[in-house]
Scaffold this motif. Structure first.
Motif, PDB file in Angstrom:
ATOM      1  N   GLN A 101      85.856  80.205  74.552  1.00 57.28           N
ATOM      2  CA  GLN A 101      85.543  78.818  74.212  1.00 57.28           C
ATOM      3  C   GLN A 101      86.749  77.918  74.455  1.00 57.28           C
ATOM      4  N   LEU A 102      87.936  78.401  74.147  1.00 59.24           N
ATOM      5  CA  LEU A 102      89.135  77.616  74.431  1.00 59.24           C
ATOM      6  C   LEU A 102      89.307  77.394  75.934  1.00 59.24           C
TER       7      LEU A 102
ATOM      8  N   LEU B 285      86.822  74.749  76.922  1.00 58.85           N
ATOM      9  CA  LEU B 285      87.311  73.447  76.479  1.00 58.85           C
ATOM     10  C   LEU B 285      88.433  72.945  77.383  1.00 58.85           C
ATOM     11  N   GLN B 286      89.276  73.863  77.821  1.00 59.42           N
ATOM     12  CA  GLN B 286      90.356  73.468  78.725  1.00 59.42           C
ATOM     13  C   GLN B 286      89.806  72.985  80.062  1.00 59.42           C
TER      14      GLN B 286
ATOM     15  N   ARG C 181      88.441  69.472  79.575  1.00 55.64           N
ATOM     16  CA  ARG C 181      89.535  68.509  79.509  1.00 55.64           C
ATOM     17  C   ARG C 181      90.147  68.271  80.881  1.00 55.64           C
TER      18      ARG C 181
ATOM     19  N   ALA D 138      83.797  66.708  75.599  1.00 56.27           N
ATOM     20  CA  ALA D 138      85.011  67.406  75.178  1.00 56.27           C
ATOM     21  C   ALA D 138      85.221  67.280  73.675  1.00 56.27           C
ATOM     22  N   GLN D 139      84.938  66.098  73.120  1.00 54.77           N
ATOM     23  CA  GLN D 139      85.075  65.912  71.682  1.00 54.77           C
ATOM     24  C   GLN D 139      84.085  66.791  70.908  1.00 54.77           C
TER      25      GLN D 139
ATOM     26  N   GLN E 276      85.188  70.352  71.203  1.00 54.82           N
ATOM     27  CA  GLN E 276      86.350  70.573  70.340  1.00 54.82           C
ATOM     28  C   GLN E 276      85.923  70.777  68.903  1.00 54.82           C
TER      29      GLN E 276
ATOM     30  N   VAL F   7      84.398  74.227  68.646  1.00 55.96           N
ATOM     31  CA  VAL F   7      85.432  75.261  68.699  1.00 55.96           C
ATOM     32  C   VAL F   7      86.179  75.347  67.379  1.00 55.96           C
ATOM     33  N   ASP F   8      86.481  74.205  66.782  1.00 56.30           N
ATOM     34  CA  ASP F   8      87.154  74.206  65.478  1.00 56.30           C
ATOM     35  C   ASP F   8      86.276  74.853  64.411  1.00 56.30           C
TER      36      ASP F   8
END
Length: 260
Positions: free
Chosen positions: A33-34, A37-38, A41, A119-120, A123, A126-127
């Motif tokens: 997931q990171l 997300l990258q 971005r 992306a928001q 994020q 993911v958090d």
């Protein structure tokens, strides 16, 4: 072949299930997931870069369009209508490019806003997944530790099972040795076995030793009583042989003997 394939898949699934650690799986999912997300971005950054490049091109074309417009005015003021017409023609071509770039700029700006919003949201997910992941990992670790402790105390774990068997074998051997030692003592005491050292005694000899030991004590006690009784009798005789005031007869007055 189908049956063998199903059996192989079942065995493989069981082996994988035994080898799988949920904590490692959660960490791997979080890492993926990171990475996603990258990438999002990076896409936002690329779109923003393209938008900025279009803005620079628009500013440059608008500057050229303003310059051609000024040149057309000057040429018309000087009576050079042909030059003014050429300048206006070039300005019209540039204006068409400006219109196309503005359209592209609007499109890129919309894509940038969508990617930024995506992306928001990603994020936030993911958090949330990270928080849930850590909670699940902590719960799994606590449950695993509790299970191991329970298995250890109950003796059903493999390690503690081996220890329990070793303790049981040691206790059995100890009881067997104690029973054998007691049996040998009984056989030696009964005379069924001979002691080559001569230190062991049968039950009759042991009983006679006990009785004789008790008799010796009684005899010693009687002797001490007799001594005490003899000492008391001698003192009494000494008292009776003397005078009433305690003076011995040999020291009495000779007139008493003469008188007698």
């Amino acid at each position: 072949m189908k049956r063998m394939g199903m059996l192989f898949r079942a065995k493989a699934n069981k082996a994988l299930d035994r080898a799988e650690d949920p904590r490692e799986t959660l960490d791997y999912s979080y890492q993926k997931q990171l990475e996603l997300l990258q990438k999002v971005r990076r896409g936002v950054a690329d779109v923003a870069t393209s938008r900025k490049r279009l803005e620079l091109q628009l500013n440059q074309l608008q500057g050229q369009s303003s310059k051609l417009e000024d040149q057309g005015r000057k040429a018309l003021a000087l009576g050079r209508e042909d030059l003014a017409r050429e300048a206006l023609s070039r300005r019209a071509a540039l204006q068409q490019q400006v219109t196309d770039l503005e359209t592209q700029h609007t499109t890129l700006q919309g894509e940038e806003e969508k990617l930024t919003l995506a992306a928001q949201r990603l994020q936030a997910k993911v958090d949330a997944f990270r928080t849930k992941k850590e909670t699940i990992k902590a719960t799994y670790t606590a449950a695993q530790a509790q299970t191991r402790i329970g298995e250890a105390f109950s003796g059903i774990s493999e390690e503690m099972g081996d220890v329990g068997l070793a303790i049981q074998r040691a206790e059995d051997k100890t009881q067997q040795l104690q029973a054998r030692a007691g049996a040998i003592d009984e056989l030696l005491a009964s005379g069924a076995l001979d002691d080559p050292t001569g230190t062991a005694k049968d039950d009759i000899a042991a009983e006679l030793d006990r009785i004789s030991g008790g008799s010796d004590v009684e005899l010693e006690l009687q002797r001490m009583k007799a001594e005490l009784a003899g000492g008391s009798s001698s003192s009494q005789q000494a008292i009776e042989g003397g005078t009433q005031d305690g003076t011995p007869q040999s020291q009495q007055s000779p007139h008493k003997f003469d008188k007698q």
